[in-house]
Design a protein around this motif. Structure first.
Motif, PDB file in Angstrom:
ATOM      1  N   ALA A 225       9.986  19.828  50.160  1.00  0.00           N
ATOM      2  CA  ALA A 225      10.426  19.515  48.798  1.00  0.00           C
ATOM      3  C   ALA A 225       9.914  20.533  47.790  1.00  0.00           C
ATOM      4  O   ALA A 225      10.126  20.369  46.586  1.00  0.00           O
ATOM      5  N   ALA A 226       9.266  21.590  48.266  1.00  0.00           N
ATOM      6  CA  ALA A 226       8.562  22.496  47.356  1.00  0.00           C
ATOM      7  C   ALA A 226       9.483  23.422  46.574  1.00  0.00           C
ATOM      8  O   ALA A 226       9.317  23.610  45.370  1.00  0.00           O
ATOM      9  N   SER A 227      10.446  24.042  47.237  1.00  0.00           N
ATOM     10  CA  SER A 227      11.338  24.975  46.558  1.00  0.00           C
ATOM     11  C   SER A 227      12.486  24.201  45.948  1.00  0.00           C
ATOM     12  O   SER A 227      13.315  23.624  46.657  1.00  0.00           O
ATOM     13  N   ARG A 228      12.556  24.191  44.615  1.00  0.00           N
ATOM     14  CA  ARG A 228      13.542  23.360  43.923  1.00  0.00           C
ATOM     15  C   ARG A 228      14.037  24.075  42.664  1.00  0.00           C
ATOM     16  O   ARG A 228      13.719  23.685  41.531  1.00  0.00           O
ATOM     17  N   PRO A 229      14.830  25.139  42.849  1.00  0.00           N
ATOM     18  CA  PRO A 229      15.349  25.883  41.701  1.00  0.00           C
ATOM     19  C   PRO A 229      16.048  24.986  40.692  1.00  0.00           C
ATOM     20  O   PRO A 229      16.803  24.088  41.057  1.00  0.00           O
ATOM     21  N   PRO A 370      25.154  24.007  47.800  1.00  0.00           N
ATOM     22  CA  PRO A 370      24.319  23.276  46.844  1.00  0.00           C
ATOM     23  C   PRO A 370      22.896  23.838  46.791  1.00  0.00           C
ATOM     24  O   PRO A 370      22.430  24.476  47.738  1.00  0.00           O
ATOM     25  N   VAL A 371      22.224  23.589  45.683  1.00  0.00           N
ATOM     26  CA  VAL A 371      20.805  23.925  45.548  1.00  0.00           C
ATOM     27  C   VAL A 371      19.988  22.804  46.187  1.00  0.00           C
ATOM     28  O   VAL A 371      20.151  21.630  45.836  1.00  0.00           O
ATOM     29  N   ALA A 372      19.127  23.139  47.106  1.00  0.00           N
ATOM     30  CA  ALA A 372      18.300  22.127  47.757  1.00  0.00           C
ATOM     31  C   ALA A 372      17.262  21.570  46.785  1.00  0.00           C
ATOM     32  O   ALA A 372      16.757  22.281  45.911  1.00  0.00           O
ATOM     33  N   ASN A 373      16.956  20.305  46.939  1.00  0.00           N
ATOM     34  CA  ASN A 373      15.888  19.624  46.198  1.00  0.00           C
ATOM     35  C   ASN A 373      16.150  19.513  44.699  1.00  0.00           C
ATOM     36  O   ASN A 373      15.222  19.251  43.925  1.00  0.00           O
TER      37      ASN A 373
END
Length: 416
Positions: A225-229, A370-373
């Motif tokens: 869940a860390a990378s969340r642009p 899609p952008v993750a997170n």
């Protein structure tokens, strides 16, 4: 795309993308990477090589066998070179090119590298520090020098044209493609193997330095869940490794060799400098805007012609905010935006090339990943960001944007 269609629709004066080679944390080959990016699920995980550090997770390439993908002599290469050579091999296969048949002096190589390789240097430094001078490997320099990655690709595939490595930090992959575009337009080359590579997680010092700068996410309890642009709760990027090499050709050359498929056209390149700060973006975003407008001008496009933007979007507070404000200013019609870093992490010097390849695939398949997170879009970000699931979009022209420490910016314009 058949060669005849290349002649009829593109003419003979454009630069064609005829091959993609991807080695990323989502897998080996463009198909695996694209599948992972479309799924929108982060691949970040705890990294045993980083045990004990304040940030102990990364995005690594799974099941990478350098001996199978690189071939003879793979063991004498540092990982950043192994990844790039593998990506170059895959790109040639995808393009249907046989190096035994090309005019070697007309084939160039341009590879972007953001960080110097410390993999070998770390190991040999221990010997030096212990006074074991005779044990220091004579391969220390050829394994670790940044230029060697382009040299290795040239040697392995018999490319004897211009051969260079470029470094503009996290914009390096985009800068490499732009430099290749210039080589092809100038007539110096018929083909250029261009892209970027990085293996930052192999060097604990690189990761620790990023942590000390507070540039990295600290979500140790939930790396995925860390990378969340663009998310309201973003707190930094995730270090990643990977490589991408694109085969770029003068369309006249692709036509003459009856290339089986042209994936896209590389239409324009814009570069600029913020001239502001070693690591922080200019809060006005003027440097980024200069690069965006330069790419449009080089491609002969207007802002309204852009149907999709693959953003740099690292998942850091300030960078995402500044970039989004500039995109809103330059593209007031609000084309759909994505960032692949939510899935793949930040591959630094390789990021611009990997994301350009994803932009090519978006054009081909008319879909924006899609952008993750992205659970809650930052209310200060005025963009149409694609999240949760892929979005079908009619596209003719897209932008792939990359920015790096030192305020160095590289923007690519691509078309069908």
């Amino acid at each position: 795309m058949k060669a005849s269609r290349l002649d009829e629709e593109f003419g003979t004066d454009c630069v064609a993308v005829t091959g993609l080679g991807l080695v990323t944390p989502a897998g080996v080959g463009w198909e695996a990477t694209w599948k992972g990016v479309l799924a929108g699920q982060s691949v970040a995980a705890t990294d045993p090589a980083l045990a004990g550090l304040p940030v102990d997770f990364s995005c690594r390439v799974p099941d990478f066998d350098p001996h199978a993908l690189v071939g003879k002599g793979a063991g004498r290469l540092d990982r950043f070179s192994q990844l790039a050579v593998a990506a170059a091999r895959l790109s040639l296969l995808d393009a249907g090119l046989d190096p035994a048949e090309w005019a070697a002096d007309r084939v160039g190589v341009v590879i972007g590298v953001g960080l110097p390789s410390l993999e070998t240097c770390q190991r040999e430094w221990v010997k030096l520090h212990a006074g074991n001078y005779k044990e220091v490997s004579p391969l220390t320099l050829p394994r670790s020098l940044p230029n060697m990655v382009a040299g290795e690709i040239g040697m392995r595939f018999g490319a004897r044209g211009p051969n260079l490595t470029v470094s503009t930090a996290c914009a390096s992959g985009g800068t490499a493609l732009g430099t290749a575009l210039d080589l092809l337009r100038s007539g110096r080359c018929d083909i250029v193997l261009a892209g970027g590579t990085e293996a930052a997680p192999t060097a604990r010092l690189h990761v620790l330095a990023g942590s000390q700068m507070r540039a990295l996410s600290t979500r140790r309890s939930d790396p995925a869940a860390a990378s969340r642009p663009f998310d309201a709760d973003r707190d930094g990027f995730v270090v990643a490794e990977g490589a991408a090499v694109l085969v770029l050709e003068r369309s006249e050359h692709a036509l003459a060799r009856r290339a089986g498929r042209v994936r896209a056209r590389l239409l324009g390149y814009g570069a600029s400098a913020d001239a502001h700060h070693p690591t922080a973006p200019d809060p006005t975003g003027e440097g980024v805007a200069l690069a965006l407008r330069a790419a449009l001008g080089d491609a002969g496009l207007r802002p309204g012609d852009i149907d999709h933007v693959n953003a740099h979007a690292t998942s850091t507070r300030l960078n995402d905010l500044v970039e989004s404000q500039v995109l809103d200013r330059v593209f007031p019609h609000s084309p759909p935006v994505t960032s692949n870093k939510g899935v793949l992490g930040h591959t630094m010097g390789a990021a611009g090339a990997i994301e350009a390849a994803c932009a090519v695939l978006s054009l081909e398949q008319q879909v924006v990943p899609p952008v993750a997170n992205l659970d809650s879009l930052d209310p200060e970000i005025p963009l149409d960001v694609v999240s949760k699931m892929p979005r079908q979009v009619r596209m003719e022209h897209v932008i792939s944007a990359s920015y790096g420490f030192g305020g160095q910016n590289a923007v690519l314009a691509l078309g069908r």
